[in-house]
Design a protein around this motif. Structure first.
Motif, PDB file in Angstrom:
ATOM      1  N   ILE A  71       0.796  -1.162   0.097  1.00 18.53           N
ATOM      2  CA  ILE A  71       0.185   0.008   0.066  1.00 18.53           C
ATOM      3  C   ILE A  71       0.916   1.194  -0.030  1.00 18.53           C
ATOM      4  O   ILE A  71       1.780   1.397   0.832  1.00 18.53           O
ATOM      5  N   ILE A  72       0.593   2.123  -0.874  1.00 11.53           N
ATOM      6  CA  ILE A  72       1.479   3.370  -0.903  1.00 11.53           C
ATOM      7  C   ILE A  72       0.513   4.568  -0.603  1.00 11.53           C
ATOM      8  O   ILE A  72      -0.764   4.692  -1.141  1.00 11.53           O
ATOM      9  N   TYR A  73       0.681   4.963   0.618  1.00  7.62           N
ATOM     10  CA  TYR A  73      -0.197   6.365   1.038  1.00  7.62           C
ATOM     11  C   TYR A  73       0.656   7.360   1.263  1.00  7.62           C
ATOM     12  O   TYR A  73       1.282   7.610   2.625  1.00  7.62           O
ATOM     13  N   MET A  74       0.832   8.292   0.429  1.00 12.43           N
ATOM     14  CA  MET A  74       2.046   9.130   0.242  1.00 12.43           C
ATOM     15  C   MET A  74       1.480  10.527  -0.208  1.00 12.43           C
ATOM     16  O   MET A  74       0.595  10.725  -0.869  1.00 12.43           O
ATOM     17  N   PRO A  75       2.251  11.450   0.169  1.00  9.41           N
ATOM     18  CA  PRO A  75       1.944  13.062  -0.139  1.00  9.41           C
ATOM     19  C   PRO A  75       2.278  13.198  -1.866  1.00  9.41           C
ATOM     20  O   PRO A  75       2.978  12.154  -2.333  1.00  9.41           O
ATOM     21  N   MET A  76       2.135  14.013  -2.370  1.00 12.42           N
ATOM     22  CA  MET A  76       2.448  14.189  -3.862  1.00 12.42           C
ATOM     23  C   MET A  76       3.730  14.663  -3.796  1.00 12.42           C
ATOM     24  O   MET A  76       4.172  16.014  -4.225  1.00 12.42           O
ATOM     25  N   ILE A  77       4.865  13.952  -3.560  1.00 12.99           N
ATOM     26  CA  ILE A  77       6.028  14.052  -3.660  1.00 12.99           C
ATOM     27  C   ILE A  77       7.084  13.143  -4.531  1.00 12.99           C
ATOM     28  O   ILE A  77       6.340  12.116  -4.914  1.00 12.99           O
ATOM     29  N   PRO A  78       7.929  13.525  -5.195  1.00 10.74           N
ATOM     30  CA  PRO A  78       8.530  12.569  -5.973  1.00 10.74           C
ATOM     31  C   PRO A  78       8.901  10.987  -5.665  1.00 10.74           C
ATOM     32  O   PRO A  78       8.553  10.037  -6.206  1.00 10.74           O
ATOM     33  N   GLU A  79       9.000  10.897  -4.428  1.00  2.34           N
ATOM     34  CA  GLU A  79       9.200   9.531  -3.619  1.00  2.34           C
ATOM     35  C   GLU A  79       7.742   8.599  -4.084  1.00  2.34           C
ATOM     36  O   GLU A  79       8.067   7.440  -3.775  1.00  2.34           O
ATOM     37  N   ALA A  80       6.754   9.195  -4.142  1.00  2.00           N
ATOM     38  CA  ALA A  80       5.550   8.535  -4.481  1.00  2.00           C
ATOM     39  C   ALA A  80       5.795   7.780  -5.785  1.00  2.00           C
ATOM     40  O   ALA A  80       5.427   6.557  -5.723  1.00  2.00           O
ATOM     41  N   THR A  81       6.382   8.337  -6.720  1.00  2.00           N
ATOM     42  CA  THR A  81       6.695   7.977  -8.293  1.00  2.00           C
ATOM     43  C   THR A  81       7.657   6.814  -7.802  1.00  2.00           C
ATOM     44  O   THR A  81       7.515   5.895  -8.521  1.00  2.00           O
ATOM     45  N   VAL A  82       8.784   7.146  -7.265  1.00  2.00           N
ATOM     46  CA  VAL A  82       9.903   6.051  -6.737  1.00  2.00           C
ATOM     47  C   VAL A  82       9.326   4.934  -6.071  1.00  2.00           C
ATOM     48  O   VAL A  82       9.579   3.914  -6.550  1.00  2.00           O
ATOM     49  N   ALA A  83       8.255   5.125  -5.151  1.00  6.14           N
ATOM     50  CA  ALA A  83       7.832   3.880  -4.513  1.00  6.14           C
ATOM     51  C   ALA A  83       6.924   3.169  -5.572  1.00  6.14           C
ATOM     52  O   ALA A  83       7.138   1.964  -5.570  1.00  6.14           O
ATOM     53  N   MET A  84       6.208   3.799  -6.266  1.00 12.23           N
ATOM     54  CA  MET A  84       5.385   2.840  -7.229  1.00 12.23           C
ATOM     55  C   MET A  84       6.287   2.162  -8.220  1.00 12.23           C
ATOM     56  O   MET A  84       6.265   1.060  -8.525  1.00 12.23           O
ATOM     57  N   LEU A  85       7.315   2.838  -8.908  1.00 14.39           N
ATOM     58  CA  LEU A  85       8.155   2.161  -9.767  1.00 14.39           C
ATOM     59  C   LEU A  85       9.285   1.201  -9.053  1.00 14.39           C
ATOM     60  O   LEU A  85       9.398   0.071  -9.862  1.00 14.39           O
ATOM     61  N   ALA A  86       9.376   1.286  -7.697  1.00 13.63           N
ATOM     62  CA  ALA A  86      10.143   0.276  -7.189  1.00 13.63           C
ATOM     63  C   ALA A  86       9.489  -0.858  -6.869  1.00 13.63           C
ATOM     64  O   ALA A  86      10.037  -1.950  -7.109  1.00 13.63           O
ATOM     65  N   CYS A  87       8.355  -0.849  -6.742  1.00 19.83           N
ATOM     66  CA  CYS A  87       7.453  -1.844  -6.528  1.00 19.83           C
ATOM     67  C   CYS A  87       7.444  -2.609  -7.861  1.00 19.83           C
ATOM     68  O   CYS A  87       7.556  -4.112  -7.925  1.00 19.83           O
TER      69      CYS A  87
END
Ligand code: PRX
Length: 631
Positions: free
Chosen positions: A122-138
């Motif tokens: 589950i990704i529950y994140m602010p609109m920060i670049p790390e949200a994109t990183v988290a999705m792609l890393a998964c």
């Protein structure tokens, strides 16, 4: 890799080919991607089950297509620009090489935490670049991400975690939103009291708070990535392996997990992105959606990165520090393509023209809207003041379930008509059906919008409940995918979406099932039952109108309203707050006990004089009371 159709004539040719020879049409597009093992067959399908496969037995990793394959030519090109909420904070610019390294580093961190292919995260994140990183890393390691919009409540997160049986949560200490900060980690902690499947929580330090960190479960992002290699081999995925689950509301029950798979989603995300926005290599592209919605998935992250584009993410809100923020950001970064929601346009219109007129906006070339019908007034304002009369507006119709844009203009190629989404993309075969499920062939008609042939990013199932997918989308009309929308087709064959024909309300482009909100309201201890309908709202498109029956009629109605709103906020989140709550002594029901929503809708719409036949009601008197008390 250029997938762009370049003239309207070519559009017509491609459309005809896509209907006559879908396999050839999609095969040519798919062949431009990196497959580590070629697929055996472009498409196999039957809508009854449903059982849909695209690019069967092909092996790929979507992140190799988003990142690795660009490194040689575009390694130093900007992949991502991040504009912070606070105008004084520095923005972030990452090249493709930097993004690749951050994704790999975090992918290795996920692996080190024991997360592996097939696990749900589950990704529950602010609109920060790390949200994109988290999705792609998964995606890199084959874990299935499920992003939950950061406005949802602890109960809503817990429901999603439990449904997905997720193993990990990626979150942040808190988020910035205009002048406010929201404590995300605290909400996750509350949710986790009701979940047993979560083993790891990774927390990004975004607002410098010191949240509670549970020993053995919680780890800071910066600690998790310490010493991790900046290269990570990509997990080889089958075309039909799950890429992500995204929860969305329907007309019944709790939100369902729409499942998208790797191969087809990849092909359609890039194809639709490049064509709809007529993307060019040097463009700066900005989609203002949140990554918590499908628009953020396909058109902030996957579509642009698959295309080697520069995508911008914005942390803030359109009205902070003032109502000119969008336009200031467009000028600051030289944005060429701007994609937003009609609600945002209407809200900004209401602040007056000065906020937009003080910016040049001369970099803009294509404008887009998504999520709900755009009314003509908002369309004209957007066209005149934002596009300065020279930018086409692509009104993009699609859904969480479709994965990508289905009916839309293609940049400046297609004819435009305000409030009309226009023509289907090549590869998309919409039809209008009548009440009996018969296809209406003429133009100048209205009907139920269905699609009669699959496209690569059609949903494959609803997570853990295939039957629900079948019933919701494939059982209404045999051999058709049912969208839940009604639409008109004008004399020239252009589509205009009228809105939902099921019990789904679209508030500011966000979907809620009436049953979902009613269930939330009914959690309030004073409430016996409730019925929720949508009504036209100047800014939000639709507002939520709730009719509520309490044990006794509340003495202080304002207090009772505030309490009910609080319950809804706890159960779902602030975004689902009813705008109007009318206390009633009973609901209009048929003799078989079914609520007659038609009546409630008419009252909410201020059309109590058009109630039609009420003779089949169990207690017609209740209608008089409802009409008299209408808000
Ligand atoms: O009713 C349609 C409306 O939004 C619904 C899909 O909602 P969701 O899955 O949350 O996805 C929103 C973003 C893709 C549709 O069934 N909708 C979406 N786009 C438009 C629209 N209604 C009219 N015009 C649109 N352009």
């Amino acid at each position: 890799m250029d997938l762009r159709i370049k003239t309207f004539e070519e559009y017509k040719e491609k459309y005809a080919l896509s209907v006559a020879q879908p396999e050839q049409f999609w095969g040519e597009i798919a062949d431009t991607f990196q497959w580590n093992k070629p697929y055996d067959k472009v498409c196999e399908w039957e809508f009854d089950s449903p059982d849909i496969k695209w690019f069967a037995n092909g092996k790929l990793n979507i992140t190799e297509n988003c990142l690795d394959r660009h490194l040689e030519r575009r390694g130093n090109k900007l992949a991502l620009i991040w504009e912070p909420n606070d105008t004084k904070e520095r923005f972030v610019r990452w090249t493709y090489k930097e993004l690749y390294e951050r994704v790999c580093e975090f992918a290795n961190a996920l692996k080190a935490q024991g997360i592996a292919k097939g696990d749900r995260v589950i990704i529950y994140m602010p609109m920060i670049p790390e949200a994109t990183v988290a999705m792609l890393a998964c995606a890199r390691i084959g874990a299935i991400h499920s992003v939950v919009f950061a406005g949802f409540s602890a109960t809503a997160i817990a429901d999603r975690i439990n449904d997905a049986q997720a193993k990990a949560v990626i979150t942040a200490d808190g988020l910035n939103r205009g002048a406010k900060q929201v404590p995300l980690k605290r909400v996750v902690d509350e949710a986790l009291q009701h979940c047993t499947s979560i083993e790891t929580v990774i927390v990004f330090n975004c607002v410098d708070w010191s949240p509670n960190m549970v020993d053995g479960r919680d780890i800071w992002w910066h600690d998790a990535v310490k010493g991790m290699d900046k290269h990570c081999p990509a997990e080889q995925m089958d075309s039909e392996d799950m890429l992500f689950i995204l929860y969305t509301s329907g007309s019944t029950g709790k939100p369902k997990g729409v499942v998208h798979t790797c191969g087809g989603y990849m092909v359609y995300a890039a194809y639709s992105f490049q064509n709809v926005f007529q993307y060019q290599e040097s463009d700066i592209y900005w989609c203002t959606a949140d990554v918590g919605w499908i628009t953020g998935h396909t058109y902030i992250v996957y579509g642009p990165l698959l295309s080697g584009a520069t995508t911008m993410m914005f942390e803030g809100v359109p009205t902070y520090p003032d109502a000119g923020r969008f336009w200031q950001v467009c000028d600051k970064h030289g944005v060429n393509i701007f994609y937003t929601a009609p609600t945002a346009i209407r809200a900004l219109m209401a602040y007056g023209d000065d906020h937009v007129l003080s910016y040049s906006l001369d970099s803009l070339r294509v404008l887009g809207t998504v999520g709900e019908p755009i009314n003509e007034e908002a369309w004209r304002w957007y066209h005149l003041h934002v596009g300065k009369g020279k930018c086409p507006i692509v009104d993009t119709w699609w859904q969480t379930e479709t994965g990508g844009i289905m009916i839309s203009g293609l940049g400046d190629l297609s004819p435009q008509r305000p409030a009309h989404a226009g023509y289907p993309l090549p590869g998309v075969q919409p039809v209008l059906l009548d009440q009996e499920g018969k296809e209406i062939l003429e133009n100048g008609v209205e009907g139920y919008l269905c699609i009669k042939h699959p496209w690569p990013s059609i949903l494959r199932t609803t997570y853990g409940d295939h039957e629900r997918c079948k019933i919701t989308y494939f059982s209404h009309y045999k051999n058709h995918y049912f969208t839940g929308d009604g639409a008109k087709r004008d004399e020239n064959g252009m589509y205009r979406i009228i809105g939902r024909v099921d019990d789904v309300i679209n508030v500011s482009g966000h979907r809620f099932g009436t049953a979902e909100i009613e269930n939330a309201i009914n959690e309030n201890k004073h409430v016996i039952e409730s019925a929720v309908v949508g009504y036209p709202h100047d800014i939000k498109g639709q507002g939520i109108y709730a009719y509520v029956v309490c044990e006794t009629m509340p003495e202080d109605q304002n207090e009772a309203r505030a309490e009910i709103i609080e319950t809804v906020v706890e159960q779902i989140g602030k975004i689902a707050k009813p705008e109007k709550i009318q206390f009633v002594s009973g609901l209009p029901k048929t003799r078989s006990g079914k609520i007659m929503r038609r009546i409630l809708r008419k009252v909410a719409e201020g059309e109590a004089d058009k109630l039609g036949d009420v003779s089949t009601l169990l207690d017609p008197d209740v209608v008089d009371e409802i009409v008299k008390g209408a808000l």
